[in-house]
Design an enzyme around this catalytic site. Structure first.
Site, PDB file in Angstrom:
ATOM      1  N   LEU A  62       3.117 -26.205  37.444  1.00 53.79           N
ATOM      2  CA  LEU A  62       3.378 -27.576  37.002  1.00 53.79           C
ATOM      3  C   LEU A  62       3.832 -27.552  35.547  1.00 53.79           C
ATOM      4  O   LEU A  62       4.744 -28.267  35.145  1.00 53.79           O
ATOM      5  CB  LEU A  62       2.112 -28.420  37.159  1.00 53.79           C
ATOM      6  N   ARG A  95      -6.338 -13.309  43.330  1.00 52.92           N
ATOM      7  CA  ARG A  95      -5.632 -13.749  44.541  1.00 52.92           C
ATOM      8  C   ARG A  95      -5.030 -12.606  45.336  1.00 52.92           C
ATOM      9  O   ARG A  95      -5.211 -12.512  46.549  1.00 52.92           O
ATOM     10  CB  ARG A  95      -4.479 -14.689  44.162  1.00 52.92           C
ATOM     11  N   HIS A 119       2.905 -18.850  49.343  1.00 58.04           N
ATOM     12  CA  HIS A 119       2.553 -20.028  48.578  1.00 58.04           C
ATOM     13  C   HIS A 119       3.583 -20.371  47.499  1.00 58.04           C
ATOM     14  O   HIS A 119       3.977 -21.512  47.337  1.00 58.04           O
ATOM     15  CB  HIS A 119       1.185 -19.777  47.944  1.00 58.04           C
ATOM     16  N   GLY A 134      12.082 -32.770  42.106  1.00 58.80           N
ATOM     17  CA  GLY A 134      10.661 -32.465  41.921  1.00 58.80           C
ATOM     18  C   GLY A 134      10.313 -32.564  40.444  1.00 58.80           C
ATOM     19  O   GLY A 134      11.013 -33.226  39.669  1.00 58.80           O
ATOM     20  N   LEU A 135       9.236 -31.909  40.051  1.00 56.58           N
ATOM     21  CA  LEU A 135       8.809 -31.998  38.654  1.00 56.58           C
ATOM     22  C   LEU A 135       9.938 -31.644  37.711  1.00 56.58           C
ATOM     23  O   LEU A 135      10.210 -32.365  36.761  1.00 56.58           O
ATOM     24  CB  LEU A 135       7.637 -31.041  38.412  1.00 56.58           C
ATOM     25  N   ALA A 136      10.594 -30.525  37.975  1.00 53.08           N
ATOM     26  CA  ALA A 136      11.632 -30.067  37.051  1.00 53.08           C
ATOM     27  C   ALA A 136      12.843 -30.993  37.114  1.00 53.08           C
ATOM     28  O   ALA A 136      13.322 -31.468  36.079  1.00 53.08           O
ATOM     29  CB  ALA A 136      12.024 -28.630  37.386  1.00 53.08           C
ATOM     30  N   SER A 168      -8.505 -25.210  48.514  1.00 52.37           N
ATOM     31  CA  SER A 168      -8.635 -24.854  47.104  1.00 52.37           C
ATOM     32  C   SER A 168      -9.397 -23.546  46.916  1.00 52.37           C
ATOM     33  O   SER A 168     -10.406 -23.283  47.561  1.00 52.37           O
ATOM     34  CB  SER A 168      -9.340 -25.963  46.353  1.00 52.37           C
ATOM     35  N   HIS A 201      -1.294 -16.765  48.851  1.00 54.28           N
ATOM     36  CA  HIS A 201      -2.549 -17.398  48.452  1.00 54.28           C
ATOM     37  C   HIS A 201      -3.647 -17.022  49.436  1.00 54.28           C
ATOM     38  O   HIS A 201      -3.452 -17.129  50.642  1.00 54.28           O
ATOM     39  CB  HIS A 201      -2.351 -18.922  48.416  1.00 54.28           C
TER      40      HIS A 201
END
Lengths: 242, 637, 249
Positions: free
Chosen positions: B441, B330, B401, B42-44, B284, B266
Site C-alpha cells: 500500500l 512467510r 499473493h 487502484g492505489l497507484a 490474516s 502467502h
C-alpha cells in the site's frame, strides 16, 4: 413551482410527510382522548363538543390547518409513490423481505383506506349527510341557571353528540366499518410514528428502540380506545337508555 | 538495451530532495497542454491520476472494472507502513529503508527504497486529510500495530480493511477531479496494446468490454498502474480479472520485464476444496500468533483431527524452527507446508492443507479472548468452509499473493520505453525479492501521490514531443493487430474453454515454478508451457462475437498473454541460479532451509527484453550497488 | 446437490429479458454461489451456448462487484454476506433458485445479470470527497479525533458500493449508500468545511440520477453485506435539513 418545489427533493418530500403526519397524529391523539369522554356521560361529551364549537375562528383555523396537512400528506405520498414506481420499473419475479413489515409496505393502501373512512366519518358526524336521522339537539342547562326559568330552556340547545354516536354505533354495520377503520388507522400509525422520527433525523441507539416500541404501543392504544366505544355501545354498556 | 537507472548522485538521504530541485518544471499554464493516459485505477493509478489532474494536466483514466473503486488494492487487509515513529520505539526513515531492503533479501535498488521510506510519512498525512478513518487511540491520535519483518510498530490500519479505506481515499480524490472534468474516466475498457511512435509511448489501444469496440487513445505519456501477475498461477488471492496483459503488451513493445520470478506465496490461505475453486482467500497472518500448525505424522492419515492423538501429530514448524516456531517468515512457512503435503501428510480431501489449531490457545486463554482477537476471521472462515474453528482446527495452505517482479523502471519510474511510466505492483522497483507486509500500500500510494507527479513533469519538460493523433499509422496498425488477434481467437472453434487452459497453466506453474524451484522442474515447465499454448491456439472454444459483452473472449485474451508471459517467468527463475527471498531454488539453501543468496553472481536486477514470439528473450542486467546497507544473510533468528 | 435454477437472461440492455431454466446436479456445498455459476458457464460453453454474464472480481467480499438478487434477496439469503462469499451449503437439495439482476431504474441492465452502477460513482463525484490536493496536509496527528467518532466514521466508510441497498429497496432509494459517505465524512473533523455543501450536492445528484425515495422499510440495512445502519440515513436527513435551512446562495 413555488411552494411545491420541495417535491423535487426526496428528503424534503419525506420531511413534509413527517411533519404533516405529526400534525395528523397529534390530532388523532386529541380526538381519541375527546372521544373517551363518552364514558363520562352525555353531558361531558356534549359540553366538550360545545366547547370546541365555541372556539369559533380558532376551530376553523385548526380545521383548515389539519385539512391542509391532510392534503399535503396525501398529495406528497402520491407523488412519492409515482416516483418510486418509476425508480423500479421492472419488479422482481420473486421478492423476499427481511425487515420491511406488512405495516410499512402497505402504508399507501392503509392511507387510502383511512382517507376514505375519514370522508365517511366526517359526512356522518360532522356534516350530517349520511345518517341525518342520528342528529338530534339536546336541551341543557348552562351553569348558574335553574330549571325554574324553563320558559327559556328551549333556547339552550346543542347538538347531541352523545346520542348521535350511540345511535350510530347501535347500527352493527356502522360499528363494524368503524372498528375495521380504526384498526387500519392503528396499522398506519404503527409504522408512521417511528418512521417520522427516522425521517426527521431523530434516530439514536439510546432512544430509538424506545421510540419504535412507543410507536407500536401508541397504535395499539389508539385502536383499543377507539374500538372500545362501538363495542361498549353494542354491549349496551353505554347508551342503553337511548 | 540501456538499463540506466538514472539514480541521482549524492548522499542517499539527499538524493530525492536534490533531484526534485534539479528537475525541469512545466509552467502551470502549459500543463494543460499535456495529456496523460493512466491505465488502472487502484492505489497507484487513482492517486497518480488525481494528483496529476490537480497539477493541471489533462488526464484520462482507464479501468476494466465498472468503477475505479473496484481495483484489487481494495482487498489489502493489514495496513500501511510509515516511519512516523509515533510509538517512540526508535523508528526512522532509515530504519524503514533498512527493513525494506533486508526484507527484500537485498535485491532492491537502494535509492528507490530510501525515497519510498522518505515519502511514507506524507502518505499518512495525505490519507488522514482525505478522511481515511484510520484506527485511533482513546487520546484521539493514530494507532499503530506491529507487522512481520520489523521490530518497531509502524503499521497504520483501518480495521481489517486498510486497502479498502486507502483506495476509497484515492478514489474520492479521483472522483473530485472527474467531477471537475479534469479527469476523463473510461470504464469497462481493457488495454490491449501500447502504441509507440518515434520511440515514445504515445497511446494505447483499448477494447470496450461492453461493446467490443477497439479504440485508440493518444497521450503525451502513458502510465501503467495495472497491478501484478499473480493469476499466472490460476489460483491466487488476486481478483478474478487481475491480469498481465497491459504489462506484457508493453514488454512486447520493448519495455524490459524485470525479475518476473519474484512471486510471493502467502502461507495462510483457505485451501482448495475442489476443481470448481476460482479463488483462494487469505486469512490474516496474525492468526499464527496463537494457532499451532501441524499435520499427522503418518502418511494418508484420514482420521478426523480430534481422533489423532498428540504424539501422532507433527508440529513441523515448531520442530524445524524452534526459535521462531509458528511465526517463521512467510516463505519458510509456505515451503514447509508444501513439503509436508508433498510427503503425503497433507490434510483435507485434496491432501493439500495443514491444520492451524487453536485448541491450546483456547484452553490457555479461554474462548472469549480468542473470539475478541480473531472473531471476525473465524466467522469468515466458517462462512467459507462451514467448519467452526473454535471446535475443529482450521485448514490452511499457501497461495500466490503478490508479485515483486514487474516492468523495469528507472528512478523516474519510467520503463525502457520513453514516456511509458509504470507504478505500483506493476513495476519491479521497491520490494526486491520479497515484500514485507504493509509495504504494498505504501509503495502504490508513494508512487502515485509523491513520485510520479514530479518525475513525469520532468519527462514532459525535457522531451520535445510531436503532436500525434489516433489517425497515425501506428495506431491503425495496433488496432488492426488487436482486431486480428480477436478474429483469430474467435475462429479457432475448438473444444476447450479459456478457463481450462488457464487452470492447466496455473497447475503447471504452481507445481513446477511455485514455492520451491529446481532446474529439472523449471526445464520441464519450459517444455509444457509451449505445448499448452499451442493447444490453446488450436483447440480453444469461444461463443458469441466481439461486438458484445463477451466474457469468454475477455478471458481468452487474458489467458493468451499469461500463456506467453509464463515462459518469461520460468526463464527468469531458471537463470537466477540462487535463492533469494521468495525465489527459492532448492539447489541453494542453508541447512535450516533459509534461502542462500549468491551475491557474487546475482546481486543484480534481471530485465528481459522481448525478441519475438518463438525466441528466448535476452536477459539484461542492472547491477545493484549497496553503499548504505551491508549485504548480509537475511536472518530473523 | 441438485438445484433448479431460473436465471435471468437479457441479450442487451434494451432487449427483453426472460428466465432460463437450468437443472444442475453437480453442486457441492463447498462451492460459492459464483463458483456454482462458473461451473454452469463452463458447461454452457462446452455445449456452444453462451455463458451467463455476471459481475464479480475480488471474490472475497470487498470490491463490491458481485451482485445478483437470489430468491428475492440481493446477495442472497445469508446476512452480512456478499454473493461471492455465499456458499451452497446454505441451500437445500432440490431447491428452486431464482437469480435476477439488481433491479432499479438507476441500474440499467447491460447484459444478463450485469447492471450499470455508475450512477453511484456520479453521486460521489458530485461531492463525496474532502477537497484536499496532494501534499497540502499537515501532520496526521495534528488533529486528534475522538475514537468513538472515528469508529463510527469507519462503520459508515465500510460501504463497498455494491448497490444492494438500492436493489433491495422497493423504491430503489440510494439513501443508505449516500448517507454512509455523507456520515463518514461528516463525522470527521476533516470533513467539516464542506459538510453542508457535500450533503446538498450528493442528495441532489442522487435525486437527479433516478433513485427513489426512502420509506423507512429498512430493507437496505438487512441487505447490506457490511451491515451499515439506517441510523446514518437519519443522520443524513438531519444534515440535509440543517444545510437546506441555512444555505446561502
Amino acid at each position: 413551482m413555488g411552494i411545491l418545489s420541495y417535491l423535487q427533493s426526496s428528503i424534503l418530500s419525506k420531511i413534509v410527510m413527517a411533519v404533516t403526519g405529526a400534525m395528523l397524529v397529534g390530532y388523532i391523539v386529541i380526538h381519541t382522548a375527546g372521544n373517551l369522554l363518552i364514558y363520562s356521560g352525555q353531558d361531558a361529551i356534549n359540553s366538550y363538543s360545545q366547547f370546541l364549537h365555541s372556539l369559533g375562528p380558532v376551530l376553523w383555523i385548526a380545521r383548515i390547518v389539519l385539512l391542509l396537512a391532510l392534503i399535503l400528506h396525501i398529495w406528497t405520498s402520491i407523488v412519492l409513490k409515482v416516483s418510486s414506481n418509476e425508480a423500479k420499473p421492472e419488479k422482481y419475479a420473486v421478492k423476499n423481505y427481511f425487515k420491511a413489515k406488512l405495516t410499512s409496505r402497505t402504508m399507501l393502501w392503509t392511507g387510502v383506506a383511512v382517507f376514505l373512512f375519514v370522508v365517511y366519518h366526517v359526512s356522518h358526524l360532522t356534516l350530517h349527510i349520511t345518517n341525518p336521522e342520528h342528529v338530534v339537539n339536546q336541551m341543557y342547562l348552562p351553569h348558574g341557571l335553574h330549571l325554574s326559568s324553563a320558559a327559556s330552556a328551549l333556547s339552550y340547545e346543542r347538538t347531541d353528540v352523545y346520542r348521535m354516536v350511540i345511535l350510530g354505533f347501535q347500527n352493527p354495520l356502522i360499528s363494524l366499518v368503524y372498528m375495521i377503520a380504526v384498526t387500519i388507522v392503528g396499522f398506519h400509525l404503527n409504522h408512521a410514528v417511528q418512521s417520522m422520527f427516522q425521517t426527521l433525523g431523530l434516530n439514536h441507539p439510546k432512544y430509538f428502540p424506545t421510540i419504535q416500541k412507543s410507536s407500536v404501543a401508541l397504535s395499539f392504544i389508539i385502536i383499543f380506545c377507539l374500538i372500545s366505544i362501538p363495542i361498549s355501545v353494542l354491549l349496551k354498556l353505554i347508551g342503553g337508555n337511548l | 538495451m540501456n538499463l540506466d537507472a538514472k539514480i541521482p548522485s549524492g548522499q542517499i538521504k539527499d538524493k530525492w530532495d536534490k533531484y526534485r530541485f534539479d528537475m525541469k518544471l512545466i509552467n502551470a499554464a502549459n500543463k494543460r497542454k499535456y495529456k496523460i493516459l493512466v491505465v488502472g485505477t487502484g492505489l497507484a493509478g487513482a492517486s497518480a491520476a488525481a494528483s496529476m489532474a490537480e497539477l493541471g494536466y489533462q488526464v484520462e483514466a482507464f479501468t476494466y472494472a465498472d468503477s475505479p473503486r473496484r481495483a484489487h488494492s481494495i482487498a489489502a487487509q493489514g495496513g500501511i507502513n510509515a516511519a512516523k515513529n509515533y510509538t517512540n520505539d526508535g523508528d526512522s526513515v532509515w530504519r524503514l529503508f533498512y527493513d525494506t531492503v533486508k526484507g527484500g533479501d537485498f535485491r532492491a535498488r537502494e535509492a528507490n527504497v530510501y525515497r519510498l521510506a522518505q515519502v511514507s510519512n506524507s502518505i499518512i498525512d495525505q490519507c488522514v486529510a482525505q478522511g481515511v478513518p484510520f484506527a485511533r487511540e482513546y487520546g484521539g491520535l493514530l494507532d499503530n500495530r506491529s507487522f512481520g519483518g520489523a521490530q518497531v510498530s509502524r503499521t497504520f490500519y483501518a480495521r481489517g480493511q486498510t486497502g479498502q479505506q486507502l483506495l476509497l481515499g484515492a478514489y474520492s480524490a479521483l472522483s473530485r477531479q472527474i467531477g471537475k472534468k479534469a479527469v476523463t474516466q473510461h470504464l469497462r475498457k481493457e488495454m490491449l496494446d501500447v502504441v509507440i511512435i518515434d520511440g515514445y509511448a504515445r497511446g494505447i489501444i483499448t477494447r470496450d468490454l461492453v461493446t467490443g469496440k477497439i479504440e485508440s487513445h493518444w497521450g503525451d505519456a502513458v502510465v501503467l498502474a495495472t497491478g501484478g501477475y499473480g493469476n499466472v498461477f490460476y489460483l491466487s488471492t488476486n481478483a478474478q480479472a487481475c491480469n498481465v496483459t497491459a504489462t506484457y503488451r508493453a514488454y512486447k513493445k520493448g519495455a524490459a520485464f524485470a525479475n518476473p520470478c519474484y512471486t510471493q506465496i502467502h502461507p495462510t490461505c483457505i485451501p482448495v476444496s475442489g476443481d470448481h475453486q476460482s479463488k483462494l482467500t487469505l486469512m490474516s497472518e496474525s492468526l499464527r500468533n496463537d494457532g499451532r500448525i501441524w499435520v499427522p505424522k503418518k502418511q494418508n492419515d484420514k482420521r478426523a483431527p480430534s481422533q489423532i492423538p498428540e504424539d501422532e501429530r507433527d508440529y513441523y514448524l515448531e520442530r524445524k524452527y524452534p526459535s521462531f516456531g509458528n511465526l517463521s517468515p512467510r516463505d519458510i512457512s509456505s515451503r514447509a507446508a508444501k513439503e509436508a503435503c508433498d510427503d503425503g501428510r497433507g490434510i483435507s480431501s485434496t491432501g493439500y492443507g495443514v491444520y492451524l489449531d487453536f485448541e491450546d490457545a483456547i484452553n490457555r486463554l479461554g474462548k472469549n479472548v480468542i473470539e475478541e482477537r480473531y472473531g471476525n476471521l473465524f466467522e469468515m472462515y466458517e462462512r467459507i468452509t462451514g467448519d467452526n474453528p473454535y471446535e475443529t482446527p482450521m485448514m490452511i495452505y499457501p497461495a500466490s499473493h503478490y508479485t515483486m517482479g514487474g516492468l523495469w523502471v528507472d528512478y523516474n519510474l519510467m520503463s525502457t520505453i520513453p514516456g511509458l511510466h509504470v507504478i505500483g505492483e506493476a513495476n519491479f522497483s521497491d520490494h526486491g525479492a520479497n515484500r514485507l507486509g504493509a509495504s504494498a500500500l505504501m509503495q502504490g500510494l508513494g508512487d502515485g501521490y509523491f513520485v510520479l507527479p514530479y518525475t513525469i513533469g520532468h519527462f514532459l519538460a525535457t522531451n520535445k514531443l510531436e503532436k500525434v493523433s489516433t489517425d497515425h499509422p501506428e495506431f491503425k496498425k495496433a488496432e488492426s493487430d488487436a482486431n486480428q488477434k480477436i478474429h483469430k481467437l474467435l475462429n479457432i472453434n475448438g473444444k476447450k474453454t479459456p478457463s481450462e487452459f488457464h487452470r492447466e497453466l496455473g497447475k503447471t506453474m504452481w507445481d513446477l515454478c511455485g514455492m520451491g524451484r529446481n532446474e529439472e522442474r523449471l526445464k520441464k515447465a519450459l517444455e509444457i508451457i509451449p505445448q499448452i499454448r499451442s493447444e490453446f491456439w488450436e483447440n480453444l472454444t469461444i461463443t458469441g462475437v466481439n461486438e458484445d459483452y463477451n466474457i469468454v473472449l475477455e478471458k481468452a485474451l487474458r489467458v493468451a498473454d499469461f500463456l506467453e508471459f509464463a515462459e518469461v517467468l520460468v526463464w527468469d527463475a531458471l537463470e537466477r541460479d540462487e535463492s533469494c527471498g521468495a525465489h527459492f531454488r532448492e539447489e541453494h539453501q542453508y541447512p535450516d532451509g533459509e534461502a542462500m543468496r549468491d551475491d557474487e553472481k546475482f546481486c543484480h536486477v534481471a530485465a528481459w527484453e522481448y525478441q519475438g514470439d518463438s525466441t528466448k528473450p535476452i536477459r539484461h542486467v542492472e547491477p545493484l550497488v549497496f553503499e548504505d546497507v551491508k549485504l548480509a544473510v537475511r536472518s530473523y533468528k | 446437490m441438485k438445484l433448479k435454477l431460473h436465471v435471468w437472461r437479457q441479450k442487451y440492455g434494451k432487449s427483453k429479458g426472460y428466465f432460463e431454466q437450468h437443472d444442475v446436479d453437480y453442486v457441492s456445498e463447498d462451492m460459492s454461489f459464483l463458483e456454482m455459476l462458473d461451473v454452469l458457464n463452463e458447461k454452457l460453453l462446452k455445449s456452444a451456448k453462451e455463458p451467463i454474464a455476471f459481475d464479480h472480481d475480488c471474490r472475497e467480499g470487498i470490491c463490491g462487484c458481485c451482485s445478483l438478487t437470489i430468491n428475492g434477496n440481493p446477495h442472497g439469503p445469508e446476512k452480512a454476506t456478499t454473493t461471492c462469499q455465499l456458499h451452497m451449503r446454505k441451500f437445500k437439495d432440490g431447491e428452486t433458485v431464482y437469480i435476477e439482476p439488481f433491479r432499479a431504474k438507476a441500474f440499467p441492465v447491460i447484459k444478463d445479470l450485469v447492471v450499470d452502477r455508475t450512477s453511484l460513482d456520479t453521486i460521489i463525484q458530485s461531492g463525496g470527497f474532502i477537497s484536499v490536493n496532494t501534499n497540502q496536509p499537515q501532520d496526521a496527528n495534528a488533529l486528534p479525533v475522538d475514537k468513538k467518532q472515528a469508529d463510527l466514521a469507519m462503520d459508515a466508510a465500510s460501504c463497498i458500493g455494491c448497490g444492494a441497498c438500492v436493489a433491495s429497496c422497493p423504491n430503489s432509494a440510494a439513501m443508505l449508500f449516500v448517507s454512509a459517505k455523507v456520515s463518514h465524512m461528516g463525522l470527521l473533523p476533516q470533513g467539516q468545511p464542506e459538510r453542508k455543501k457535500r450533503v446538498l450536492a450528493m442528495v441532489n445528484t442522487m435525486d437527479a440520477e433516478g433513485f427513489g425515495t426512502c420509506r423507512n422499510f429498512y430493507e437496505c440495512e438487512a441487505a447490506c453485506p457490511k451491515e451499515i445502519s439506517v441510523r446514518f440515513i437519519a443522520r443524513m436527513n438531519r444534515d440535509f435539513l440543517k444545510a437546506s435551512l441555512s444555505k446561502e446562495d
